[in-house]
Design a protein around this motif. Structure first.
Motif, short mmCIF file in Angstrom:
data_model
loop_
_atom_site.label_atom_id
_atom_site.label_comp_id
_atom_site.label_asym_id
_atom_site.label_seq_id
_atom_site.Cartn_x
_atom_site.Cartn_y
_atom_site.Cartn_z
N GLU A 1 5.13 4.32 -40.66
CA GLU A 1 3.96 5.16 -41.02
C GLU A 1 4.14 6.72 -41.18
N LEU A 2 4.63 6.75 -39.20
CA LEU A 2 5.06 8.27 -40.01
C LEU A 2 6.09 8.44 -40.37
N ALA A 3 7.40 7.88 -40.57
CA ALA A 3 8.63 8.05 -41.41
C ALA A 3 8.06 8.61 -42.97
N ALA A 4 6.77 7.59 -43.53
CA ALA A 4 6.53 7.72 -45.09
C ALA A 4 5.36 9.13 -44.52
N VAL A 5 4.70 9.34 -43.91
CA VAL A 5 4.52 10.50 -43.58
C VAL A 5 5.14 12.07 -43.63
N ALA A 6 6.42 11.55 -43.20
CA ALA A 6 7.20 12.50 -43.26
C ALA A 6 8.02 12.95 -44.05
N ARG A 7 8.04 12.26 -44.81
CA ARG A 7 8.46 11.24 -46.28
C ARG A 7 7.63 12.21 -47.29
N ASP A 8 6.47 12.13 -47.34
CA ASP A 8 5.70 12.78 -47.93
C ASP A 8 5.41 13.93 -47.74
N HIS A 9 5.37 14.94 -46.89
CA HIS A 9 5.23 16.37 -46.41
C HIS A 9 6.47 17.13 -46.13
N GLY A 10 7.85 16.82 -46.99
CA GLY A 10 8.60 17.41 -47.23
C GLY A 10 10.11 17.15 -46.37
N ALA A 11 9.83 16.17 -45.11
CA ALA A 11 10.85 15.59 -44.04
C ALA A 11 12.01 15.34 -44.80
N GLY A 12 13.41 14.87 -44.42
CA GLY A 12 14.28 14.54 -44.36
C GLY A 12 15.20 15.41 -45.62
N ALA A 13 15.28 16.57 -45.83
CA ALA A 13 16.37 17.85 -47.01
C ALA A 13 17.69 17.58 -46.36
N LYS A 14 17.93 17.48 -45.16
CA LYS A 14 18.82 16.71 -44.45
C LYS A 14 18.71 16.01 -44.38
N ARG A 15 19.97 14.74 -43.85
CA ARG A 15 19.90 12.95 -43.91
C ARG A 15 20.35 13.26 -42.30
N PRO A 16 19.99 12.23 -41.57
CA PRO A 16 20.71 12.27 -40.05
C PRO A 16 21.39 11.91 -40.31
N PRO A 17 22.39 11.73 -39.44
CA PRO A 17 24.12 11.60 -39.10
C PRO A 17 24.04 9.92 -38.73
N GLN A 18 25.44 9.48 -39.60
CA GLN A 18 25.37 8.19 -39.57
C GLN A 18 26.14 7.37 -38.56
N SER A 19 25.29 7.39 -37.58
CA SER A 19 26.80 6.44 -35.84
C SER A 19 26.08 5.53 -36.06
N SER B 1 9.95 20.49 -42.42
CA SER B 1 11.08 21.27 -43.25
C SER B 1 11.93 21.47 -42.24
N GLU B 2 12.01 21.30 -40.77
CA GLU B 2 13.51 21.62 -39.60
C GLU B 2 13.14 19.98 -39.02
N ILE B 3 12.87 19.36 -39.67
CA ILE B 3 13.19 17.55 -39.70
C ILE B 3 14.02 16.72 -40.57
N SER B 4 15.19 16.33 -40.34
CA SER B 4 15.83 15.31 -40.86
C SER B 4 15.60 14.37 -41.57
N GLY B 5 15.27 13.58 -40.42
CA GLY B 5 15.04 11.88 -40.62
C GLY B 5 14.83 11.63 -39.49
N LEU B 6 14.23 10.49 -39.04
CA LEU B 6 13.70 9.16 -37.87
C LEU B 6 14.54 8.22 -38.47
N ARG B 7 14.76 7.33 -37.31
CA ARG B 7 15.72 6.40 -37.25
C ARG B 7 15.18 5.29 -36.07
N PHE B 8 14.77 3.91 -36.38
CA PHE B 8 14.12 3.81 -35.17
C PHE B 8 14.70 2.20 -35.95
N ARG B 9 16.45 1.86 -35.31
CA ARG B 9 16.73 0.50 -35.20
C ARG B 9 16.53 -0.13 -34.22
N SER B 10 17.09 -2.28 -34.56
CA SER B 10 17.45 -3.08 -33.71
C SER B 10 18.05 -1.63 -32.92
#
Length: 152
Positions: free
Chosen positions: A134-152, A91-100
């Motif tokens: 894979e980590l992002a999928a696990v995070a989504r499945d366990h409720g992470a991402g209620a708040k989205r990360p800033p789009q910068s 619940s403390e994780i709002s998002g994960l990002r790994f861009r090119s």
């Protein structure tokens, strides 16, 4: 934390850090023992302790680089970086990002803070991309991402 769901250890950085550590030990060992005894005797105990402390600090940093990891559990995420480790509930994780172009996976907490997950880094190539997904999928499945990360 219980029920380990996902663990990722990098391979490239630990290999490089291990080689650097062994090289450091070998080079300084050879230099020290190749010095004539009268030259070694010119070092005071304080100077010797200072050299050992400096040497130890470098080896400790290399050890931390070798032991980088990220582990997902049913109730949260544990991240071990070089200088700091984190334990976060999903619940403390709002998002994960790994861009090119990103050096490593970015985690955004519920307060908007960005934490680099050094275990999943671009140097690992497609292996890191798969781990991030894979980590992002696990995070989504366990409720992470209620708040989205800033789009910068």
């Amino acid at each position: 934390m219980t029920d380990r769901l996902f663990t990722f250890y990098p391979r490239v950085l630990p290999l490089m850090a291990g080689v650097m550590g062994l090289s450091l030990i070998a080079v300084f060992g050879v230099i020290w023992f190749r010095l004539p005894a009268d030259s070694r005797d010119t070092f005071s105990w304080f100077q010797r302790l200072t050299l050992l402390a400096f040497f130890g600090a470098i080896l400790w940093i290399l050890y931390r680089m070798i032991t980088l990891r990220v582990t997902a559990y049913a109730d949260g995420l544990q991240v071990r970086n070089v200088f700091k480790s984190y334990s976060l509930k999903w619940s403390e994780i709002s998002g994960l990002r790994f861009r090119s172009g990103d050096a490593w996976l970015q985690l955004f907490d519920a307060d908007g803070n960005r934490i680099g997950i050094l275990a999943i880094q671009a140097a690992e190539g497609s292996r890191a991309s798969r781990a991030a997904k894979e980590l992002a999928a696990v995070a989504r499945d366990h409720g992470a991402g209620a708040k989205r990360p800033p789009q910068s």
